[in-house]
Enzyme design. Structure first.
Site, PDB file in Angstrom:
ATOM      1  N   GLY A  96       0.807  -1.210   0.000  1.00 29.38           N
ATOM      2  CA  GLY A  96       0.000   0.000   0.000  1.00 29.38           C
ATOM      3  C   GLY A  96       0.843   1.265   0.000  1.00 29.38           C
ATOM      4  O   GLY A  96       0.530   2.232  -0.711  1.00 29.38           O
ATOM      5  N   THR A  97       1.900   1.267   0.776  1.00 33.26           N
ATOM      6  CA  THR A  97       2.725   2.474   0.877  1.00 33.26           C
ATOM      7  C   THR A  97       3.340   2.848  -0.469  1.00 33.26           C
ATOM      8  O   THR A  97       3.296   4.013  -0.878  1.00 33.26           O
ATOM      9  CB  THR A  97       3.825   2.267   1.937  1.00 33.26           C
ATOM     10  OG1 THR A  97       3.206   2.152   3.215  1.00 33.26           O
ATOM     11  CG2 THR A  97       4.807   3.419   1.955  1.00 33.26           C
ATOM     12  N   ASN A 152      -7.581   3.829   8.880  1.00 38.59           N
ATOM     13  CA  ASN A 152      -6.924   2.669   9.483  1.00 38.59           C
ATOM     14  C   ASN A 152      -6.914   2.704  11.010  1.00 38.59           C
ATOM     15  O   ASN A 152      -6.608   1.716  11.645  1.00 38.59           O
ATOM     16  CB  ASN A 152      -5.492   2.564   8.972  1.00 38.59           C
ATOM     17  CG  ASN A 152      -4.712   3.849   9.186  1.00 38.59           C
ATOM     18  OD1 ASN A 152      -5.181   4.934   8.837  1.00 38.59           O
ATOM     19  ND2 ASN A 152      -3.534   3.744   9.765  1.00 38.59           N
ATOM     20  N   ALA A 203      -2.336  -6.469  -0.243  1.00 41.84           N
ATOM     21  CA  ALA A 203      -2.805  -7.854  -0.213  1.00 41.84           C
ATOM     22  C   ALA A 203      -3.074  -8.333   1.204  1.00 41.84           C
ATOM     23  O   ALA A 203      -3.981  -9.125   1.441  1.00 41.84           O
ATOM     24  CB  ALA A 203      -1.774  -8.769  -0.883  1.00 41.84           C
ATOM     25  N   THR A 234      11.707  -6.597 -11.424  1.00 42.86           N
ATOM     26  CA  THR A 234      11.231  -7.971 -11.500  1.00 42.86           C
ATOM     27  C   THR A 234      10.207  -8.196 -10.391  1.00 42.86           C
ATOM     28  O   THR A 234      10.403  -7.798  -9.256  1.00 42.86           O
ATOM     29  CB  THR A 234      12.417  -8.949 -11.357  1.00 42.86           C
ATOM     30  OG1 THR A 234      13.357  -8.649 -12.388  1.00 42.86           O
ATOM     31  CG2 THR A 234      11.956 -10.386 -11.496  1.00 42.86           C
ATOM     32  N   CYS A 256       2.172   1.604  12.023  1.00 44.40           N
ATOM     33  CA  CYS A 256       3.192   2.383  11.326  1.00 44.40           C
ATOM     34  C   CYS A 256       3.711   3.511  12.195  1.00 44.40           C
ATOM     35  O   CYS A 256       4.727   4.121  11.898  1.00 44.40           O
ATOM     36  CB  CYS A 256       2.617   2.975  10.054  1.00 44.40           C
ATOM     37  SG  CYS A 256       1.875   1.720   9.048  1.00 44.40           S
TER      38      CYS A 256
END
Lengths: 394, 394
Positions: free
Chosen positions: A72-73, A152, A201, A238, A326
């Site tokens: 997300g960040t 949040n 996710a 990648t 966080c």
């Protein structure tokens, strides 16, 4: 003894079916999806399958509007810095709200040091942004509005579709940080009318360190990571294919189990709300129970410090959070709680309780007993509580 | 039939012991390392153990000089954009070489559009930067020099320690992109004298989508991802703990097996170099065999197209690359090969053969037979080859 996790806003378990998919991917030994040979093509197929699953979860028009990233960040930084820089020729004004995640706040702070102007709108006491305030804040220089889908720390939902209508009527780009909403609530980027939407996710029982950004076709945004041509030239590097494969399976599960999960999790949350007065008094519920995530409750317990409660509940094998994970290491009171009108003192006593699908009603019962014990013993040594009681009895 | 991977520059297998560590981490269900309760502390411990292993692999003075990220590309973007922006008050000049990876080239291109000046130094025909050219290029405005440790298309090593001496004598910050070197060769950031060094876990048989940046204590660099206080405030976002745990184990294995791997892989590469003339003619070796990675050989086969060779070798179950996997989709000749003096036509016929620890001498033998067959049949239909032969026989 097994820790009971009531801190699902910091971390969700990885669903068993997601675990199995990730383990199979590890054993499979995928090659690089950008390689031209058959081994590369197999990897590319797995990557695109995951992208399709996430696109379905948020109802993206095309799967290639979904860009995978490291969480997300990264996605929030990409959206905000990328839109600002790509549209600097049109204007330099950005609008956010006072209760955004630090990923948004620090991204716009960085942009301010580079010549952008930022308006941060307040929320009302129920924790919500008024779309009219956004309409008033938009100027001819406004190039981006970013308002979170759910908060949040409180779980309160914002009126994103209404805000999007206002923003799009002025032809401004609109991003929503939906990191804590995607997979927990039905999210439809087309119905919402947003241009960009960030997700993670782990918010829907996938792995940590994977997430991404929905970018509506045609939205002007620079890449944050540049180099190779991965992710349709929008995010180089990648791919974390093992994590992305897990994300795809988690997205499928979220879509399949959405209603069941909402019902179960809001059941636990409603039970906590209903039973709490039988165990403790003098507390404030910070969550807007009319517009909220199903699984989260923010409670400020007066006269004590949330951090002490977290540590003492830890001794009783309950993991809860006093605020966003966080913000660990920062001692300031939460900007979110101050913004919704809490005093510094009340904000200090805040607990964020976030349920997950593996929690049970019996655990909520045990938690309430433990919480009462902890709150009672902390209040017994709290000068604030004693003064409050003296005042009440005077 | 199992594909034989001779394309280890695009993707390495994940070592069995790394696989097992990642699977154990998936099953363990770690919480968020930033959380304050016991579950968070356990996750933090696993995170720091991995950091210590990587710090040991590159001989960092302190483990907290190692910052985990989503791979080499993110780390390179962080180093270049972060140093440029944090030091813009001191100057606006950056020096790179002509053969850098696109992550470097596109990052400095972005900075150019924001007012920075860039000097790109050439390499000699052996593919190496001359430290004197760096000395000459440095001005009072120079704030950053970024030269790669090894080139991902040719495997040629740069004289990094010598360049670092030149750069540091002028008090300029020095970054090296060591994505293809870390774990394949002994790397000692203190002996090299670099300020920043990028690495990728897949380079040493760890997972893809994980890597990081060594940042020498005291180096002025802005974060690329901002938000939470993770990674000592240098890189926000909940960590990809499963991938990072795998990276730690891969780092330990790389340190333990370094000499054995170098000997084995360079044995395969030397065999290929020695045996190649018995199978095909008219080719150019692009790798500087005196200063190179142990496992990689770049060969330009005249009169044919590398892409056709890749596809035909794929039919024979060999995965090789015609150039960096990151450049897929782009039809231009490699800037690296043109920089070392190849013609456009010769550059088109390039194969990058990169061995891994699971490859064998018998596979090299089979590869040579297949390569001969493929090259012969492609040359039979190549107008360039027929013209070349006519000219020779005329």
């Amino acid at each position: 003894m097994k820790v009971i996790n009531f801190d699902h806003i910091s971390s969700n378990q990885i669903l068993p079916e997601v675990q199995e998919a990730m383990i199979a991917a590890i054993r499979e030994g995928y090659h690089n999806p950008s390689s031209q040979h058959t081994a590369g093509e197999k990897a590319l197929e797995a990557l695109e399958q995951a992208r399709t699953a996430v696109a379905a979860l948020i109802n993206a028009g095309e799967s290639k509007e979904v860009i995978f990233a490291s969480g997300g960040t990264e996605s929030v930084n990409h959206a905000i810095k990328g839109v600002a820089q790509a549209n600097a020729d049109k204007g330099n004004h950005i609008i956010i709200s006072n209760i955004e995640h630090n990923a948004v706040i620090r991204s716009v702070k960085r942009l301010k040091s580079q010549g952008f102007n930022v308006t941060s709108v307040s929320v009302d006491e129920s924790g919500r942004v008024n779309p009219d305030d956004i309409a008033k804040a938009i100027t001819d220089k406004t190039i981006l509005v970013s308002i979170m889908h759910s908060n949040n720390e409180t779980g309160t939902l914002q009126p994103i579709a209404e805000i999007a209508r206002v923003v799009k009527s002025r032809n401004v780009i609109f991003h929503t940080d939906a990191v804590d909403s995607v997979g927990m609530l039905p999210i439809d980027v087309q119905a919402l009318g947003v241009d960009l939407l960030s997700f993670a996710a782990n918010g829907f029982y996938g792995p940590t360190g994977v997430g991404g950004l929905y970018i509506r076709r045609g939205t002007r945004v620079w890449p944050l990571l540049e180099g190779g041509v991965q992710e349709h030239n929008k995010r180089a590097g990648t791919e974390n294919l093992i994590g992305i494969i897990g994300t795809g399976v988690a997205a499928q599960a979220a879509r399949r189990d959405m209603q069941k999960r909402i019902q179960y999790l809001s059941g636990l949350r409603n039970k906590l709300v209903a039973d709490l007065p039988g165990y403790i008094d003098d507390y404030i519920i910070n969550t807007n129970l009319e517009h909220c995530l199903p699984h989260l409750l923010s409670v400020s317990v007066k006269y004590i410090e949330g951090e002490s409660v977290v540590l003492m509940l830890d001794d009783e094998n309950f993991a809860v959070s006093t605020r966003s994970a966080c913000a660990t290491g920062s001692l300031r009171a939460s900007h979110v709680l101050l913004s919704i009108g809490l005093s510094h003192a009340d904000a200090q006593g805040t607990l964020v309780i976030a349920f997950g699908v593996e929690n049970s009603e019996a655990e909520v019962d045990r938690f309430l007993v433990a919480l009462k014990r902890v709150v009672t013993s902390l209040r017994n040594i709290s000068p604030l509580y004693q003064r409050g009681n003296l005042a009440a009895s005077a």
